[in-house]
Write an enzyme that holds these catalytic residues in place. Structure first.
Site, short mmCIF file in Angstrom:
data_model
loop_
_atom_site.label_atom_id
_atom_site.label_comp_id
_atom_site.label_asym_id
_atom_site.label_seq_id
_atom_site.Cartn_x
_atom_site.Cartn_y
_atom_site.Cartn_z
CD1 TRP B 102 -2.08 -2.19 1.90
CD2 TRP B 102 -3.03 -1.20 0.11
NE1 TRP B 102 -3.13 -2.98 1.47
CE2 TRP B 102 -3.72 -2.41 0.39
CE3 TRP B 102 -3.44 -0.42 -0.97
CZ2 TRP B 102 -4.81 -2.84 -0.37
CZ3 TRP B 102 -4.51 -0.85 -1.72
CH2 TRP B 102 -5.19 -2.04 -1.43
CG ASP B 169 -3.25 4.63 4.28
OD1 ASP B 169 -4.31 4.59 4.94
OD2 ASP B 169 -3.04 3.91 3.28
CE LYS B 193 -8.76 -1.48 5.28
NZ LYS B 193 -8.69 -2.81 4.83
#
Lengths: 358, 358
Positions: B102, B169, B193
């Site tokens: 990511w 992030d 999430k």
């Protein structure tokens, strides 16, 4: 509690049957022991939802194999930028028809990317009609139109016959009438009027255009990313796409787009008749030949009466009738999920209100 | 139907109480006679939801007045581009710590915008730890980190002390532990999430940075657009923000972030203990000092056993335990809404499975 008569311009009414089904399976989607919101977007259960949404949209709109169906986020407003970023090349000109402030915004975003040209406009007459005298620029990349104009209440009854790629913002009338998708290079629509809740944007794009997206574009702004990954490059808005699939099933149950189109024409006729027979008390904003079947816009003799009208309507459960903040007056948005009964209730109220004033 | 033990990596488990409340009011939100999905985003009823979500997030995360809270769409993947488009100027260098694919993707998007520099990386050791030997470039615009790495199961236990703007992030661990927001220039997180369903992205940005966004940016990609309009420039994903507000209320009822953090540490300890006491049958992927409290990654002796493990787990209602497709093995994602009971059920299964093999 009685269900409201919902004339909101978007987000707007959803079919009651769709909401009831979503409610019923909210805690346990298809015996998975979890909500559809809790499913992994890589699970086979979610994948079936995703695929079904695409399949049903293809079927209902009769989308040819030449076109891809993509699910994005960011609404039509992000498409204002993505269209030129992907399709407006150096030396080319983005052509726009200006029919209200949304098309104006679309062109403003294109100007940040490249050259633009106003191919037609009804701005000088407060956008009260759809201009048909289209004059394309040299080397046009595309012609962009807004098929239905929510603010002023106009709608393209016939689409322009042009030799250039036709792009349409159909946010407020997609799936409300039978159209020939093959005539369009690209169609985009935020879901929150005829397709579902806000949070998902549908893009229908002719496949050959995917090659135009430059690799230097941000990955999330390149249509090819969505095409190559079936709109699963990253986590899609799964619940919104699930709701879209339920709305599409509902449209199918209603008899498909042609049946919906017929019903929409009836609903619009009921309201416009009331306006036209009000002896000038209610005045339609749009010219007759350009009237929208989705957003019926009208004014009352003065602002005081407008306020009184809106307040009394609200008391009777008729919600969302204020005109867009930029133009004022009144607006009844009668998207697919608004039924004839709601239109009749509104007309009854309008007639009574007028007679009580005179 | 019994509720599944949901270890999905995202979209993931939501608190049962939140789903039950959403279900209860799905057809009639606060006596409006319509679903929250059908409310206009300009209505006072929706506005209260929108404001409440911001207010609760501010309160729970103790966000100082120096920072704005924005609601966007497009997930973290769109933030990979928006961060450099807004904050990486010519002559500056975007600094990135690479801790899994990511962060790698985040840097790749920045490269399309300007100069980048790898300030630290654990790539050569399969990202099994959080590298702390940070070496900034000349003229750094910012340092970007990924606070929790869902694929490999690592997490920054202490954030780096740097003199440059710190950007994180936090998609997979926001609201899972107490952090000092004032240390960050910008935090972003996809909701799916710890915050709610997919379809809304939270951005927390220090206000002085808003001035850096160039007017030539697409309107929807300029943080200032969201700041100036309270994230209501266009139609926001209203249902996702409503769900966010319910999840935030639930976190508050749990005793706030500190109570949640304590519970998360217990949950992680239960799983890591099971791994560490398995005599090498289960092997943790991440090095101990970098272990994530959100995603517990582990492998079994061979692929055959892994398949058997996943299949039997699924039969017992333990869902979502396959590792990310890029690394394989197993992964238990134990975000805020996964309770201790689920972790205990998993550990019991893991112990039994191991003993049956040996």
């Amino acid at each position: 509690m009685k269900r409201a008569y919902n004339f909101n311009a978007g987000p707007s009414a959803l079919p009651l049957a769709v909401l009831e089904r979503a409610q019923k399976e909210l805690l346990n989607f298809q015996q998975t022991g979890m909500s559809v919101m809790e499913l992994s977007h890589r699970s086979k259960e979610y994948d079936a939802v995703h695929e079904r949404a695409e399949m049903l949209l293809r079927k209902l709109m009769n989308i040819p194999d030449t076109h891809d169906v993509l699910f994005l986020q960011g609404g039509a407003s992000l498409q204002f930028s993505m269209v030129p970023m992907n399709l407006l090349k150096e030396g080319e000109v983005g052509n726009y028809v200006l029919t209200d402030s949304w098309s104006d915004k679309a062109m403003k975003e294109a100007k940040k990317v490249g050259a633009t040209h106003v191919a037609a406009s009804s701005k000088e007459e407060q956008y009260t009609y759809i201009p048909t005298n289209i004059e394309l620029s040299e080397r046009p990349a595309y012609l962009h139109i807004t098929s239905n104009n929510t603010i002023v209440g106009t709608q393209w009854r016939e689409f322009p016959n042009v030799s250039v790629d036709l792009i349409a913002d159909m946010s407020s009338d997609i799936l409300s009438r039978d159209i020939d998708v093959s005539r369009f290079a690209l169609i985009y629509a935020g879901a929150q009027k005829n397709l579902g809740p806000s949070g998902v944007t549908v893009v229908i794009i002719r496949k050959d255009l995917l090659a135009k997206g430059d690799d230097r574009l941000p990955t999330m702004l390149n249509y090819r990313t969505y095409s190559e990954s079936r709109s699963l490059y990253n986590t899609p808005p799964t619940f919104a796409i699930y709701m879209l699939s339920l709305v599409l099933e509902w449209v199918e149950e209603q008899g498909g787009v042609q049946a919906i189109e017929k019903k929409n024409a009836e609903k619009a006729a009921i309201l416009y008749r009331c306006i036209d027979e009000s002896e000038g008390f209610y005045k339609g904003h749009a010219k007759k030949e350009s009237r929208s079947h989705m957003n019926v816009t009208f004014t009352l003799p003065n602002e005081e009466l407008t306020k009184k009208f809106l307040a009394e309507a609200k008391e009777k459960g008729l919600i969302g009738l204020a005109g867009h903040r930029s133009v004022g007056g009144c607006r009844a948005s009668i998207y697919n999920a608004v039924d004839i009964e709601a239109c009749e209730a509104l007309v009854q109220f309008m007639d009574t209100f007028r007679k009580n004033i005179f």
